[in-house]
Write a protein that holds these residues in place. Sequence first.
Motif, mmCIF file in Angstrom:
data_model
loop_
_atom_site.group_PDB
_atom_site.id
_atom_site.type_symbol
_atom_site.label_atom_id
_atom_site.label_comp_id
_atom_site.label_asym_id
_atom_site.label_seq_id
_atom_site.Cartn_x
_atom_site.Cartn_y
_atom_site.Cartn_z
ATOM 1 N N GLN A 96 63.588 -22.808 68.034
ATOM 2 C CA GLN A 96 63.864 -21.429 67.620
ATOM 3 C C GLN A 96 64.667 -20.690 68.692
ATOM 4 O O GLN A 96 65.634 -19.995 68.388
ATOM 5 N N ASP B 17 68.521 -7.962 63.287
ATOM 6 C CA ASP B 17 68.600 -8.274 61.852
ATOM 7 C C ASP B 17 69.786 -9.190 61.545
ATOM 8 O O ASP B 17 69.682 -10.106 60.728
ATOM 9 N N PHE C 58 68.871 -12.586 62.798
ATOM 10 C CA PHE C 58 67.905 -13.176 61.861
ATOM 11 C C PHE C 58 68.628 -13.777 60.654
ATOM 12 O O PHE C 58 68.338 -14.914 60.253
ATOM 13 N N ALA C 59 69.579 -13.037 60.085
ATOM 14 C CA ALA C 59 70.309 -13.535 58.908
ATOM 15 C C ALA C 59 71.089 -14.812 59.241
ATOM 16 O O ALA C 59 71.108 -15.760 58.447
ATOM 17 N N LYS D 85 68.526 -17.684 59.894
ATOM 18 C CA LYS D 85 67.826 -18.057 58.649
ATOM 19 C C LYS D 85 68.612 -19.110 57.878
ATOM 20 O O LYS D 85 68.025 -19.995 57.258
ATOM 21 N N SER D 86 69.941 -19.048 57.930
ATOM 22 C CA SER D 86 70.745 -20.041 57.210
ATOM 23 C C SER D 86 70.628 -21.428 57.850
ATOM 24 O O SER D 86 70.810 -22.431 57.173
ATOM 25 N N PRO E 184 65.577 -22.035 57.794
ATOM 26 C CA PRO E 184 65.046 -21.182 56.727
ATOM 27 C C PRO E 184 63.603 -20.704 56.905
ATOM 28 O O PRO E 184 63.228 -19.671 56.353
ATOM 29 N N THR E 185 62.811 -21.409 57.692
ATOM 30 C CA THR E 185 61.403 -21.037 57.827
ATOM 31 C C THR E 185 61.139 -20.021 58.943
ATOM 32 O O THR E 185 60.019 -19.561 59.109
ATOM 33 N N ILE E 186 62.157 -19.655 59.708
ATOM 34 C CA ILE E 186 61.952 -18.742 60.831
ATOM 35 C C ILE E 186 61.647 -17.335 60.321
ATOM 36 O O ILE E 186 62.162 -16.909 59.285
ATOM 37 N N SER E 187 60.799 -16.628 61.036
ATOM 38 C CA SER E 187 60.455 -15.253 60.660
ATOM 39 C C SER E 187 61.204 -14.263 61.548
ATOM 40 O O SER E 187 61.666 -14.602 62.639
ATOM 41 N N LEU E 188 61.292 -13.025 61.087
ATOM 42 C CA LEU E 188 61.928 -11.974 61.879
ATOM 43 C C LEU E 188 61.155 -11.757 63.178
ATOM 44 O O LEU E 188 61.750 -11.558 64.242
ATOM 45 N N VAL F 70 62.229 -14.273 65.665
ATOM 46 C CA VAL F 70 63.543 -13.937 66.210
ATOM 47 C C VAL F 70 63.393 -12.868 67.288
ATOM 48 O O VAL F 70 63.966 -12.979 68.372
#
Length: 150
Positions: free
Chosen positions: A25, A43, A46-47, A50-51, A54-58, A61
């Motif tokens: 991560q 944010d 994070f976006a 995420k691509s 996909p399982t990472i949370s804000l 981050v």
Amino acid sequence: METTPFTPDALVKRLTDSGLRPTPQREVVFKVIVEKRDHPTADEIFARVKSQMPTISLATVYNCLETLVQCGLVRQVNFERAPTRYCPNLCQHAHFHDETTGEVHDIDLPADVIARLRALLPAGFDASDIELSFRGQAAPGAVPVSHGTN
């Protein structure tokens, strides 16, 4: 300060030297900041992450960003009433915030300018860091400033 070359080994070394464990991560968060160098917000990071993960949370981050800042791998850039942005350029520099586009650009500060700024401090004071920000608009036809590719 110095630039931050992105290599997995450099990241692992800096984290390990700080007593922290390298994680996938942390690596992907650092990678997306260094690759584009556009001073993204959490944010936006994070976006992008995420691509790839996909399982990472804000929250993860945010935790990774806090760790990267504490280890000196990225810097926080704050503008009044705006979300914190993250900058991988560790050379002493200023930022220009374009109020029209929202973009943030690195502005190189020559060593003599840094020395003159430090000389402005009252006797007995020593700044460990200087943060200088400019706000305004780019003139029509202006060439964009680099995003800190030093």
